[in-house]
Write a protein that holds these residues in place. Structure first.
Motif, PDB file in Angstrom:
ATOM      1  N   ASP A   1      72.434  -6.985  25.052  1.00 23.31           N
ATOM      2  CA  ASP A   1      71.824  -7.267  23.755  1.00 23.31           C
ATOM      3  C   ASP A   1      71.781  -6.013  22.886  1.00 23.31           C
ATOM      4  O   ASP A   1      71.985  -6.082  21.663  1.00 23.31           O
ATOM      5  CB  ASP A   1      70.408  -7.816  23.938  1.00 23.31           C
ATOM      6  CG  ASP A   1      70.391  -9.231  24.504  1.00 23.31           C
ATOM      7  OD1 ASP A   1      71.450  -9.891  24.472  1.00 23.31           O
ATOM      8  OD2 ASP A   1      69.328  -9.663  24.990  1.00 23.31           O
ATOM      9  N   GLN A   2      71.526  -4.855  23.505  1.00 19.76           N
ATOM     10  CA  GLN A   2      71.444  -3.611  22.740  1.00 19.76           C
ATOM     11  C   GLN A   2      72.802  -3.199  22.198  1.00 19.76           C
ATOM     12  O   GLN A   2      72.925  -2.778  21.043  1.00 19.76           O
ATOM     13  CB  GLN A   2      70.828  -2.513  23.611  1.00 19.76           C
ATOM     14  CG  GLN A   2      69.343  -2.736  23.864  1.00 19.76           C
ATOM     15  CD  GLN A   2      68.770  -1.859  24.961  1.00 19.76           C
ATOM     16  OE1 GLN A   2      69.505  -1.297  25.778  1.00 19.76           O
ATOM     17  NE2 GLN A   2      67.461  -1.741  25.005  1.00 19.76           N
ATOM     18  N   VAL A   3      73.838  -3.349  23.007  1.00 19.58           N
ATOM     19  CA  VAL A   3      75.183  -3.023  22.523  1.00 19.58           C
ATOM     20  C   VAL A   3      75.614  -4.019  21.446  1.00 19.58           C
ATOM     21  O   VAL A   3      76.256  -3.649  20.456  1.00 19.58           O
ATOM     22  CB  VAL A   3      76.184  -2.989  23.693  1.00 19.58           C
ATOM     23  CG1 VAL A   3      77.603  -2.796  23.170  1.00 19.58           C
ATOM     24  CG2 VAL A   3      75.825  -1.868  24.672  1.00 19.58           C
ATOM     25  N   GLN A   4      75.230  -5.274  21.619  1.00 16.19           N
ATOM     26  CA  GLN A   4      75.518  -6.273  20.587  1.00 16.19           C
ATOM     27  C   GLN A   4      74.803  -5.922  19.286  1.00 16.19           C
ATOM     28  O   GLN A   4      75.377  -6.065  18.194  1.00 16.19           O
ATOM     29  CB  GLN A   4      75.089  -7.663  21.055  1.00 16.19           C
ATOM     30  CG  GLN A   4      75.422  -8.761  20.058  1.00 16.19           C
ATOM     31  CD  GLN A   4      75.016 -10.142  20.556  1.00 16.19           C
ATOM     32  OE1 GLN A   4      74.329 -10.293  21.558  1.00 16.19           O
ATOM     33  NE2 GLN A   4      75.449 -11.173  19.851  1.00 16.19           N
ATOM     34  N   TYR A   5      73.560  -5.449  19.395  1.00 22.83           N
ATOM     35  CA  TYR A   5      72.840  -5.024  18.192  1.00 22.83           C
ATOM     36  C   TYR A   5      73.592  -3.869  17.516  1.00 22.83           C
ATOM     37  O   TYR A   5      73.773  -3.859  16.285  1.00 22.83           O
ATOM     38  CB  TYR A   5      71.415  -4.578  18.535  1.00 22.83           C
ATOM     39  CG  TYR A   5      70.755  -3.863  17.380  1.00 22.83           C
ATOM     40  CD1 TYR A   5      70.069  -4.568  16.406  1.00 22.83           C
ATOM     41  CD2 TYR A   5      70.888  -2.482  17.227  1.00 22.83           C
ATOM     42  CE1 TYR A   5      69.524  -3.917  15.307  1.00 22.83           C
ATOM     43  CE2 TYR A   5      70.348  -1.826  16.136  1.00 22.83           C
ATOM     44  CZ  TYR A   5      69.662  -2.554  15.182  1.00 22.83           C
ATOM     45  OH  TYR A   5      69.138  -1.901  14.093  1.00 22.83           O
ATOM     46  N   ILE A   6      74.011  -2.886  18.299  1.00 27.54           N
ATOM     47  CA  ILE A   6      74.718  -1.734  17.738  1.00 27.54           C
ATOM     48  C   ILE A   6      75.977  -2.182  17.001  1.00 27.54           C
ATOM     49  O   ILE A   6      76.287  -1.694  15.910  1.00 27.54           O
ATOM     50  CB  ILE A   6      75.060  -0.729  18.858  1.00 27.54           C
ATOM     51  CG1 ILE A   6      73.773  -0.054  19.373  1.00 27.54           C
ATOM     52  CG2 ILE A   6      76.049   0.325  18.373  1.00 27.54           C
ATOM     53  CD1 ILE A   6      73.973   0.794  20.618  1.00 27.54           C
TER      54      ILE A   6
END
Length: 303
Positions: free
Chosen positions: A23-28
């Motif tokens: 989810d964090q990489v997707q946010y980035i």
């Protein structure tokens, strides 16, 4: 040039849920549009390979980190390291589409360092993985990046002070390039509408409290003489703001359910940058609370 700084909550549990990292990489990638430079704190050393793989898939091929230090120290039974978890470190990466190149990790030394005129050699912390010092070539200049995470004083006491002291003196006396100092400083306690900064332990007396307060104030306001400014305050000032002005929502149960101006907590995450980089915008992004207990900080520079 866009720069993102974010505490990705990789301290507990030590095996960070895979879904959170995804989810964090997707946010980035999708929400932040792959900033040119990312500086991540509290990256779990147990998920190092996954972080590197995921970031490379969205265009970050130049990656440096301190997770190797965290791993080596975490496996040591030599005092005092058996008393520290050493479960996470910092990671800095540059996107392939950015015009900068040759991201290089710099290693601190107590033999060679900027301690002239000082009784100390400015490197004393037992948690070196919390300080990641890098540089990158950008056109005709070299950009220096300090990615720092000060541990909570309530858990680690003097180590927080040492991390802040070491970083401040190294930047103040040793940095010769345009510089960005960013990360989770676990400071200050609060800021007043007139711009006054209140450090932790301000109400206590004694040498420890004095040193504590000085370390926090130095890292937050003491680099102005070096031409470095708090990018968020430089852009928005103080007082009641309609935008999110804290990064750690300690007093709001569901920071995604209220307006940005209603979120209460601490402004622990900061970006202090050289004015020659021409800071143009800076926000804490509320959407980041969906996958971390800290909001990511995103700044734009006219470099």
């Amino acid at each position: 040039m866009d720069v993102l700084s974010w505490n990705v909550q990789g301290a507990f549990p030590k095996y960070t849920p895979i879904e959170r990292i995804e989810d964090q990489v997707q946010y980035i990638e999708e929400n932040a549009n792959c900033p040119d430079i990312i500086a991540l704190n509290e990256v779990s050393r147990y998920r190092r390979d996954m972080w590197i793989k995921e970031l490379r898939e969205v265009g970050y091929s130049e990656i440096v980190h301190t997770l190797d230090w965290a791993e080596e120290l975490g496996e040591s039974d030599i005092p005092p390291h058996q008393d520290y978890s050493h479960v996470n470190g910092n990671l800095t990466a540059v996107h392939d589409e950015f015009r900068g190149e040759n991201l290089t990790r710099l290693h601190p030394s107590i033999r060679y360092g900027p301690w002239d005129g000082s009784d100390l050699k400015d490197w004393s912390t037992n948690l070196p993985e919390k300080i990641l010092h890098t540089e990158i070539e950008v056109e005709d200049s070299t950009l220096e990046i300090w990615n720092v995470r000060a541990v909570p004083g309530s858990m680690h006491g003097e180590e927080k002070v040492k991390i802040l002291e070491n970083t401040f003196h190294r930047v103040l006396k040793g940095s010769k390039s345009p510089c960005i100092l960013t990360g989770d400083f676990n400071a200050p306690d609060r800021e007043l509408s007139d711009g006054t900064t209140i450090p932790w332990r301000h109400e206590k007396e004694g040498e420890v409290a004095r040193r504590w307060g000085e370390a926090e104030l130095n890292i937050l306001t003491g680099l102005e003489e070096k031409g470095m400014v708090d990018v968020f305050r430089e852009q928005h000032g103080y007082g009641d703001l309609d935008i999110l002005d804290v990064s750690h929502a300690t007093q709001t149960d569901d920071p995604l359910a209220v307006s940005p101006g209603e979120i209460e907590g601490k402004r622990f995450d900061h970006m202090i940058a050289s004015t020659e980089l021409n800071p143009q915008a800076c926000i804490y992004d509320q959407e980041g609370f969906a996958c971390s207990d800290h909001a990511p900080m995103i700044s734009t520079f006219g470099l």
